[in-house]
Design a protein around this motif. Structure first.
Motif, PDB file in Angstrom:
ATOM      1  N   GLU A  23      36.040 -14.343 -38.900  1.00 26.51           N
ATOM      2  CA  GLU A  23      35.422 -15.462 -39.624  1.00 26.51           C
ATOM      3  C   GLU A  23      35.072 -16.598 -38.663  1.00 26.51           C
ATOM      4  N   ASN A  24      35.955 -16.868 -37.712  1.00 24.04           N
ATOM      5  CA  ASN A  24      35.671 -17.907 -36.714  1.00 24.04           C
ATOM      6  C   ASN A  24      34.487 -17.521 -35.834  1.00 24.04           C
ATOM      7  N   GLN A  25      34.393 -16.237 -35.476  1.00 18.57           N
ATOM      8  CA  GLN A  25      33.245 -15.779 -34.691  1.00 18.57           C
ATOM      9  C   GLN A  25      31.947 -15.989 -35.460  1.00 18.57           C
ATOM     10  N   ARG A  26      31.958 -15.643 -36.729  1.00 18.78           N
ATOM     11  CA  ARG A  26      30.762 -15.793 -37.550  1.00 18.78           C
ATOM     12  C   ARG A  26      30.367 -17.269 -37.653  1.00 18.78           C
ATOM     13  N   ALA A  27      31.333 -18.129 -37.878  1.00 17.95           N
ATOM     14  CA  ALA A  27      31.044 -19.561 -37.994  1.00 17.95           C
ATOM     15  C   ALA A  27      30.515 -20.125 -36.676  1.00 17.95           C
ATOM     16  N   THR A  28      31.122 -19.740 -35.569  1.00 15.97           N
ATOM     17  CA  THR A  28      30.693 -20.250 -34.263  1.00 15.97           C
ATOM     18  C   THR A  28      29.279 -19.791 -33.945  1.00 15.97           C
ATOM     19  N   ARG A 121      31.784 -13.567 -58.162  1.00 13.29           N
ATOM     20  CA  ARG A 121      30.900 -12.428 -57.895  1.00 13.29           C
ATOM     21  C   ARG A 121      30.116 -12.612 -56.602  1.00 13.29           C
ATOM     22  N   MET A 122      29.946 -13.859 -56.189  1.00 18.94           N
ATOM     23  CA  MET A 122      29.186 -14.151 -54.969  1.00 18.94           C
ATOM     24  C   MET A 122      30.066 -13.884 -53.754  1.00 18.94           C
ATOM     25  N   ARG A 123      29.503 -13.211 -52.771  1.00 21.80           N
ATOM     26  CA  ARG A 123      30.234 -12.904 -51.544  1.00 21.80           C
ATOM     27  C   ARG A 123      29.864 -13.915 -50.463  1.00 21.80           C
ATOM     28  N   VAL A 124      30.848 -14.328 -49.704  1.00 20.12           N
ATOM     29  CA  VAL A 124      30.629 -15.329 -48.669  1.00 20.12           C
ATOM     30  C   VAL A 124      29.630 -14.832 -47.628  1.00 20.12           C
ATOM     31  N   HIS A 125      29.694 -13.553 -47.296  1.00 13.96           N
ATOM     32  CA  HIS A 125      28.762 -13.046 -46.277  1.00 13.96           C
ATOM     33  C   HIS A 125      27.311 -13.156 -46.736  1.00 13.96           C
ATOM     34  N   GLN A 126      27.085 -13.151 -48.042  1.00 12.70           N
ATOM     35  CA  GLN A 126      25.722 -13.309 -48.546  1.00 12.70           C
ATOM     36  C   GLN A 126      25.198 -14.719 -48.262  1.00 12.70           C
ATOM     37  N   LEU A 127      26.070 -15.689 -48.327  1.00 12.44           N
ATOM     38  CA  LEU A 127      25.666 -17.062 -48.018  1.00 12.44           C
ATOM     39  C   LEU A 127      25.354 -17.205 -46.530  1.00 12.44           C
ATOM     40  N   TRP A 128      26.222 -16.629 -45.687  1.00 12.09           N
ATOM     41  CA  TRP A 128      25.964 -16.659 -44.244  1.00 12.09           C
ATOM     42  C   TRP A 128      24.642 -15.948 -43.933  1.00 12.09           C
ATOM     43  N   LEU A 129      24.424 -14.833 -44.577  1.00 11.18           N
ATOM     44  CA  LEU A 129      23.211 -14.046 -44.357  1.00 11.18           C
ATOM     45  C   LEU A 129      21.970 -14.844 -44.755  1.00 11.18           C
ATOM     46  N   THR A 130      22.067 -15.603 -45.833  1.00  6.66           N
ATOM     47  CA  THR A 130      20.945 -16.407 -46.314  1.00  6.66           C
ATOM     48  C   THR A 130      20.493 -17.420 -45.264  1.00  6.66           C
ATOM     49  N   ILE A 131      21.441 -18.031 -44.575  1.00  2.00           N
ATOM     50  CA  ILE A 131      21.092 -19.003 -43.529  1.00  2.00           C
ATOM     51  C   ILE A 131      20.243 -18.326 -42.452  1.00  2.00           C
ATOM     52  N   HIS A 132      20.678 -17.164 -42.007  1.00  2.00           N
ATOM     53  CA  HIS A 132      19.966 -16.475 -40.924  1.00  2.00           C
ATOM     54  C   HIS A 132      18.598 -15.964 -41.371  1.00  2.00           C
ATOM     55  N   ILE A 133      18.534 -15.492 -42.583  1.00  3.67           N
ATOM     56  CA  ILE A 133      17.241 -15.032 -43.104  1.00  3.67           C
ATOM     57  C   ILE A 133      16.281 -16.227 -43.230  1.00  3.67           C
ATOM     58  N   ALA A 134      16.793 -17.369 -43.660  1.00  8.04           N
ATOM     59  CA  ALA A 134      15.948 -18.568 -43.775  1.00  8.04           C
ATOM     60  C   ALA A 134      15.402 -18.982 -42.406  1.00  8.04           C
TER      61      ALA A 134
END
Length: 150
Positions: A23-28, A121-134
């Motif tokens: 999780e820290n790697q993903r955030a960084t 129902r919402m997964r945290v990785h989907q939110l992270w993914l949304t940032i990168h797709i944007a």
């Protein structure tokens, strides 16, 4: 010599630490990508659209795609580690059935879903993914605008 429960709890702790690390790697990584993307977008705002900025727009696309790929890979790692934890939990529950470990976990999960039916129902990785797709979409839009307007 530690008993079996102590050994299992030790490994549970190790896997939780590894989950925190992913999780820290993903955030960084996401913070770094957002920082770079912000700088690139700032250049576009200050200097306008020109063909010389196409490489920067392409950089946004690549950064977004890379961030999305890393997010998916870290989500896979999270699930791998979580699966191991569940197996340890099953073993601990079998060794200590009176503690009702799995029942307590299931009850707390159900209570949480009752309190937060939509958010659970919402997964945290989907939110992270949304940032990168944007970020990738911003790069695509800027590339199109540059090619269309210049």
């Amino acid at each position: 010599m530690p008993d079996d429960t102590d050994v299992l709890l030790f490994f549970c702790n190790e896997y939780w630490e590894e989950i925190r690390h992913t999780e820290n790697q993903r955030a960084t990584l996401t913070n770094l990508i957002i920082l770079i993307a912000s700088a690139v977008l700032g250049l576009f705002v200050q200097w306008g659209l020109s063909k010389s900025f196409i490489p920067l727009a392409m950089l946004l696309i690549l950064l977004g795609l890379y961030g999305a790929a890393i997010t998916l890979k870290l989500y896979e790692r999270y699930n791998f580690l979580q699966t191991r934890l569940y197996l340890f939990y099953d073993q601990i529950n079998g060794m200590h059935p009176n503690a009702q470990f799995l029942k307590l976990r299931a009850d707390s999960d159900a209570k949480h879903k009752e309190q937060f039916p939509k958010l659970s129902r919402m997964r945290v990785h989907q939110l992270w993914l949304t940032i990168h797709i944007a970020i990738s979409i911003a790069g695509i839009v800027l590339t199109i605008l540059i090619l269309y307007r210049t």
